[in-house]
Design a protein around this motif. Structure first.
Motif, PDB file in Angstrom:
ATOM      1  N   ASP A 261       0.826  -1.204   0.000  1.00  0.00           N
ATOM      2  CA  ASP A 261       0.000   0.000   0.000  1.00  0.00           C
ATOM      3  C   ASP A 261       0.858   1.251   0.000  1.00  0.00           C
ATOM      4  N   VAL A 262       0.353   2.268  -0.701  1.00  0.00           N
ATOM      5  CA  VAL A 262       0.955   3.599  -0.707  1.00  0.00           C
ATOM      6  C   VAL A 262      -0.146   4.583  -0.317  1.00  0.00           C
ATOM      7  N   VAL A 263       0.064   5.326   0.785  1.00  0.00           N
ATOM      8  CA  VAL A 263      -0.931   6.288   1.275  1.00  0.00           C
ATOM      9  C   VAL A 263      -0.287   7.670   1.326  1.00  0.00           C
ATOM     10  N   VAL A 264      -0.978   8.651   0.728  1.00  0.00           N
ATOM     11  CA  VAL A 264      -0.496  10.032   0.731  1.00  0.00           C
ATOM     12  C   VAL A 264      -1.462  10.872   1.569  1.00  0.00           C
ATOM     13  N   GLU A 265      -0.930  11.545   2.616  1.00  0.00           N
ATOM     14  CA  GLU A 265      -1.724  12.428   3.477  1.00  0.00           C
ATOM     15  C   GLU A 265      -1.280  13.867   3.237  1.00  0.00           C
ATOM     16  N   MET A 266      -2.293  14.778   3.207  1.00  0.00           N
ATOM     17  CA  MET A 266      -2.001  16.200   2.986  1.00  0.00           C
ATOM     18  C   MET A 266      -2.569  17.020   4.138  1.00  0.00           C
TER      19      MET A 266
END
Length: 382
Positions: free
Chosen positions: A39-44
């Protein structure tokens, strides 16, 4: 005048500001060849730490990314599938970029467990002369063909020596094998182990050319216009030149003895006059030999000699004169020999030709030319 009482309040929602920080989370720190996608998760987040949203671009230096999906909280999800063939790479880098803000995270890559091992020598045959050597190539790979560096290598040979293997790439190693000097030659193998994996590379060892030998001959010489006599000889041979065993040098000695008795009228009576000569020749010879067919070898040689001449004259059995002298000379030889490998020997016939100058003696005058035939035997001692 306004009526008194508590004031009325109403919360007014305020949208988050633009993304100021971006975080990337990966589902694993290390991926092995053949593992499922991670999994790859991007948080902003904005400057105040509130969840924010924006246009995210995700890229990977190696592998395949799925289509990004945004959840209700604004996070962006994707998955990274690493190919089974790692192409020698040790990591994959994932980059998430929102506007001018970019963040990178890396995941380590490693091959699967070792399943194959191979060893190869650059030559399948070596001469066991103490100088020859061959490079050894070793590869260890997983089931996908990726180079594997574990478990550690063990390398050995039955008769020769191998140096410790040095790493030249993922799962690739180099070593060197040298058989040393083995009189009989034979067979050997380089064996490599890595855990339970074993591989071997056979090699044929050719017996080295023998550099030192001894030779002997016995035959008959005929002096042109003179006597016929037996000849005996022995020599020490050496083959020091870097052309196998085809060119060499020989230092030897040969003996020829002859005698002749005549009835001569000396003082009105017949007397038995016996003249005896003994020749000892010290010979230095350049020799050459060449394989003909099967076990037959052609030989040839030429050189210089110094001849010690001993001559005696006896009348009616009583020695009346004795002389010694030296004479320079030259000689040549050639023949065919049959090889007997189990004895490290050759036996053959030789034609002999020699010439010597006069020793300037009263009882042995003039030069001497001879032709002969001899049976020769040579033994390769070292």
């Amino acid at each position: 005048r306004l009526p008194s009482g508590p004031p009325a309040t109403q919360e007014v929602p305020r949208p988050p500001g633009p993304p100021a920080r971006v975080a990337v989370r990966l589902g694993a720190k290390r991926v092995r060849a053949g593992d499922p996608p991670i999994d790859v998760v991007v948080e902003m987040m904005d400057a105040a730490g509130n969840r924010a949203s924006g246009d995210v671009r995700i890229a990977a230096s190696f592998g395949e990314l799925s289509e990004p999906v945004r959840d209700a909280s604004g996070d962006v999800h994707a998955s990274l599938r690493v190919p089974e063939r790692l192409e020698g790479r040790s990591e994959a880098v994932v980059e998430a970029k929102v506007g001018a803000v970019a963040v990178r995270r890396s995941v380590a890559l490693s091959p699967a467990a070792a399943e194959r091992i191979a060893v190869a020598l650059e030559r399948s045959e070596l001469t066991a002369d103490g100088r020859a050597a061959a490079a050894v190539s070793i590869t260890i790979a997983d089931r996908f063909g990726n180079g594997v560096d574990e478990p550690a290598l063990e390398i050995e040979a039955g008769r020769g020596k191998v140096v410790a293997a040095s790493r030249v790439g993922p799962g690739a190693y180099r070593s060197r094998y040298a058989p040393g000097w083995l009189r009989e030659g034979g067979e050997d193998a380089v064996v490599v182990r890595a855990g339970d994996l074993v591989a071997a590379a056979p090699i044929r060892l050719v017996p080295p050319p023998h550099r030192v030998g001894v030779a002997a001959r016995a035959g008959v010489l005929h002096a042109l216009g003179g006597f016929t006599a037996p000849v005996l000889g022995a020599a020490l041979e050496a083959w020091p030149f870097g052309v196998g065993d085809r060119l060499g040098l020989s230092l030897g000695v040969a003996r020829v003895g002859s005698g002749r008795t005549e009835q001569l009228d000396l003082g009105r009576s017949l007397r038995a006059v016996k003249t005896s000569s003994e020749l000892w020749a010290l010979e230095a010879t350049a020799v050459a030999r060449r394989p003909l067919s099967g076990r037959l070898t052609g030989t040839a040689g030429a050189g210089l000699r110094a001849v010690r001449v001993h001559s005696t004259v006896a009348i009616d059995g009583a020695r009346t004169a004795e002389e010694w002298g030296w004479a320079p000379g030259a000689h040549a030889q050639g023949g065919v020999a049959y090889e007997i490998p189990s004895w490290h020997a050759r036996i053959g016939l030789e034609l002999l030709a020699a010439w010597q100058d006069s020793p300037r003696m009263r009882s042995f005058r003039g030069s001497l030319a001879t032709l002969g035939l001899a049976l020769g035997v040579s033994h390769e001692a070292l």
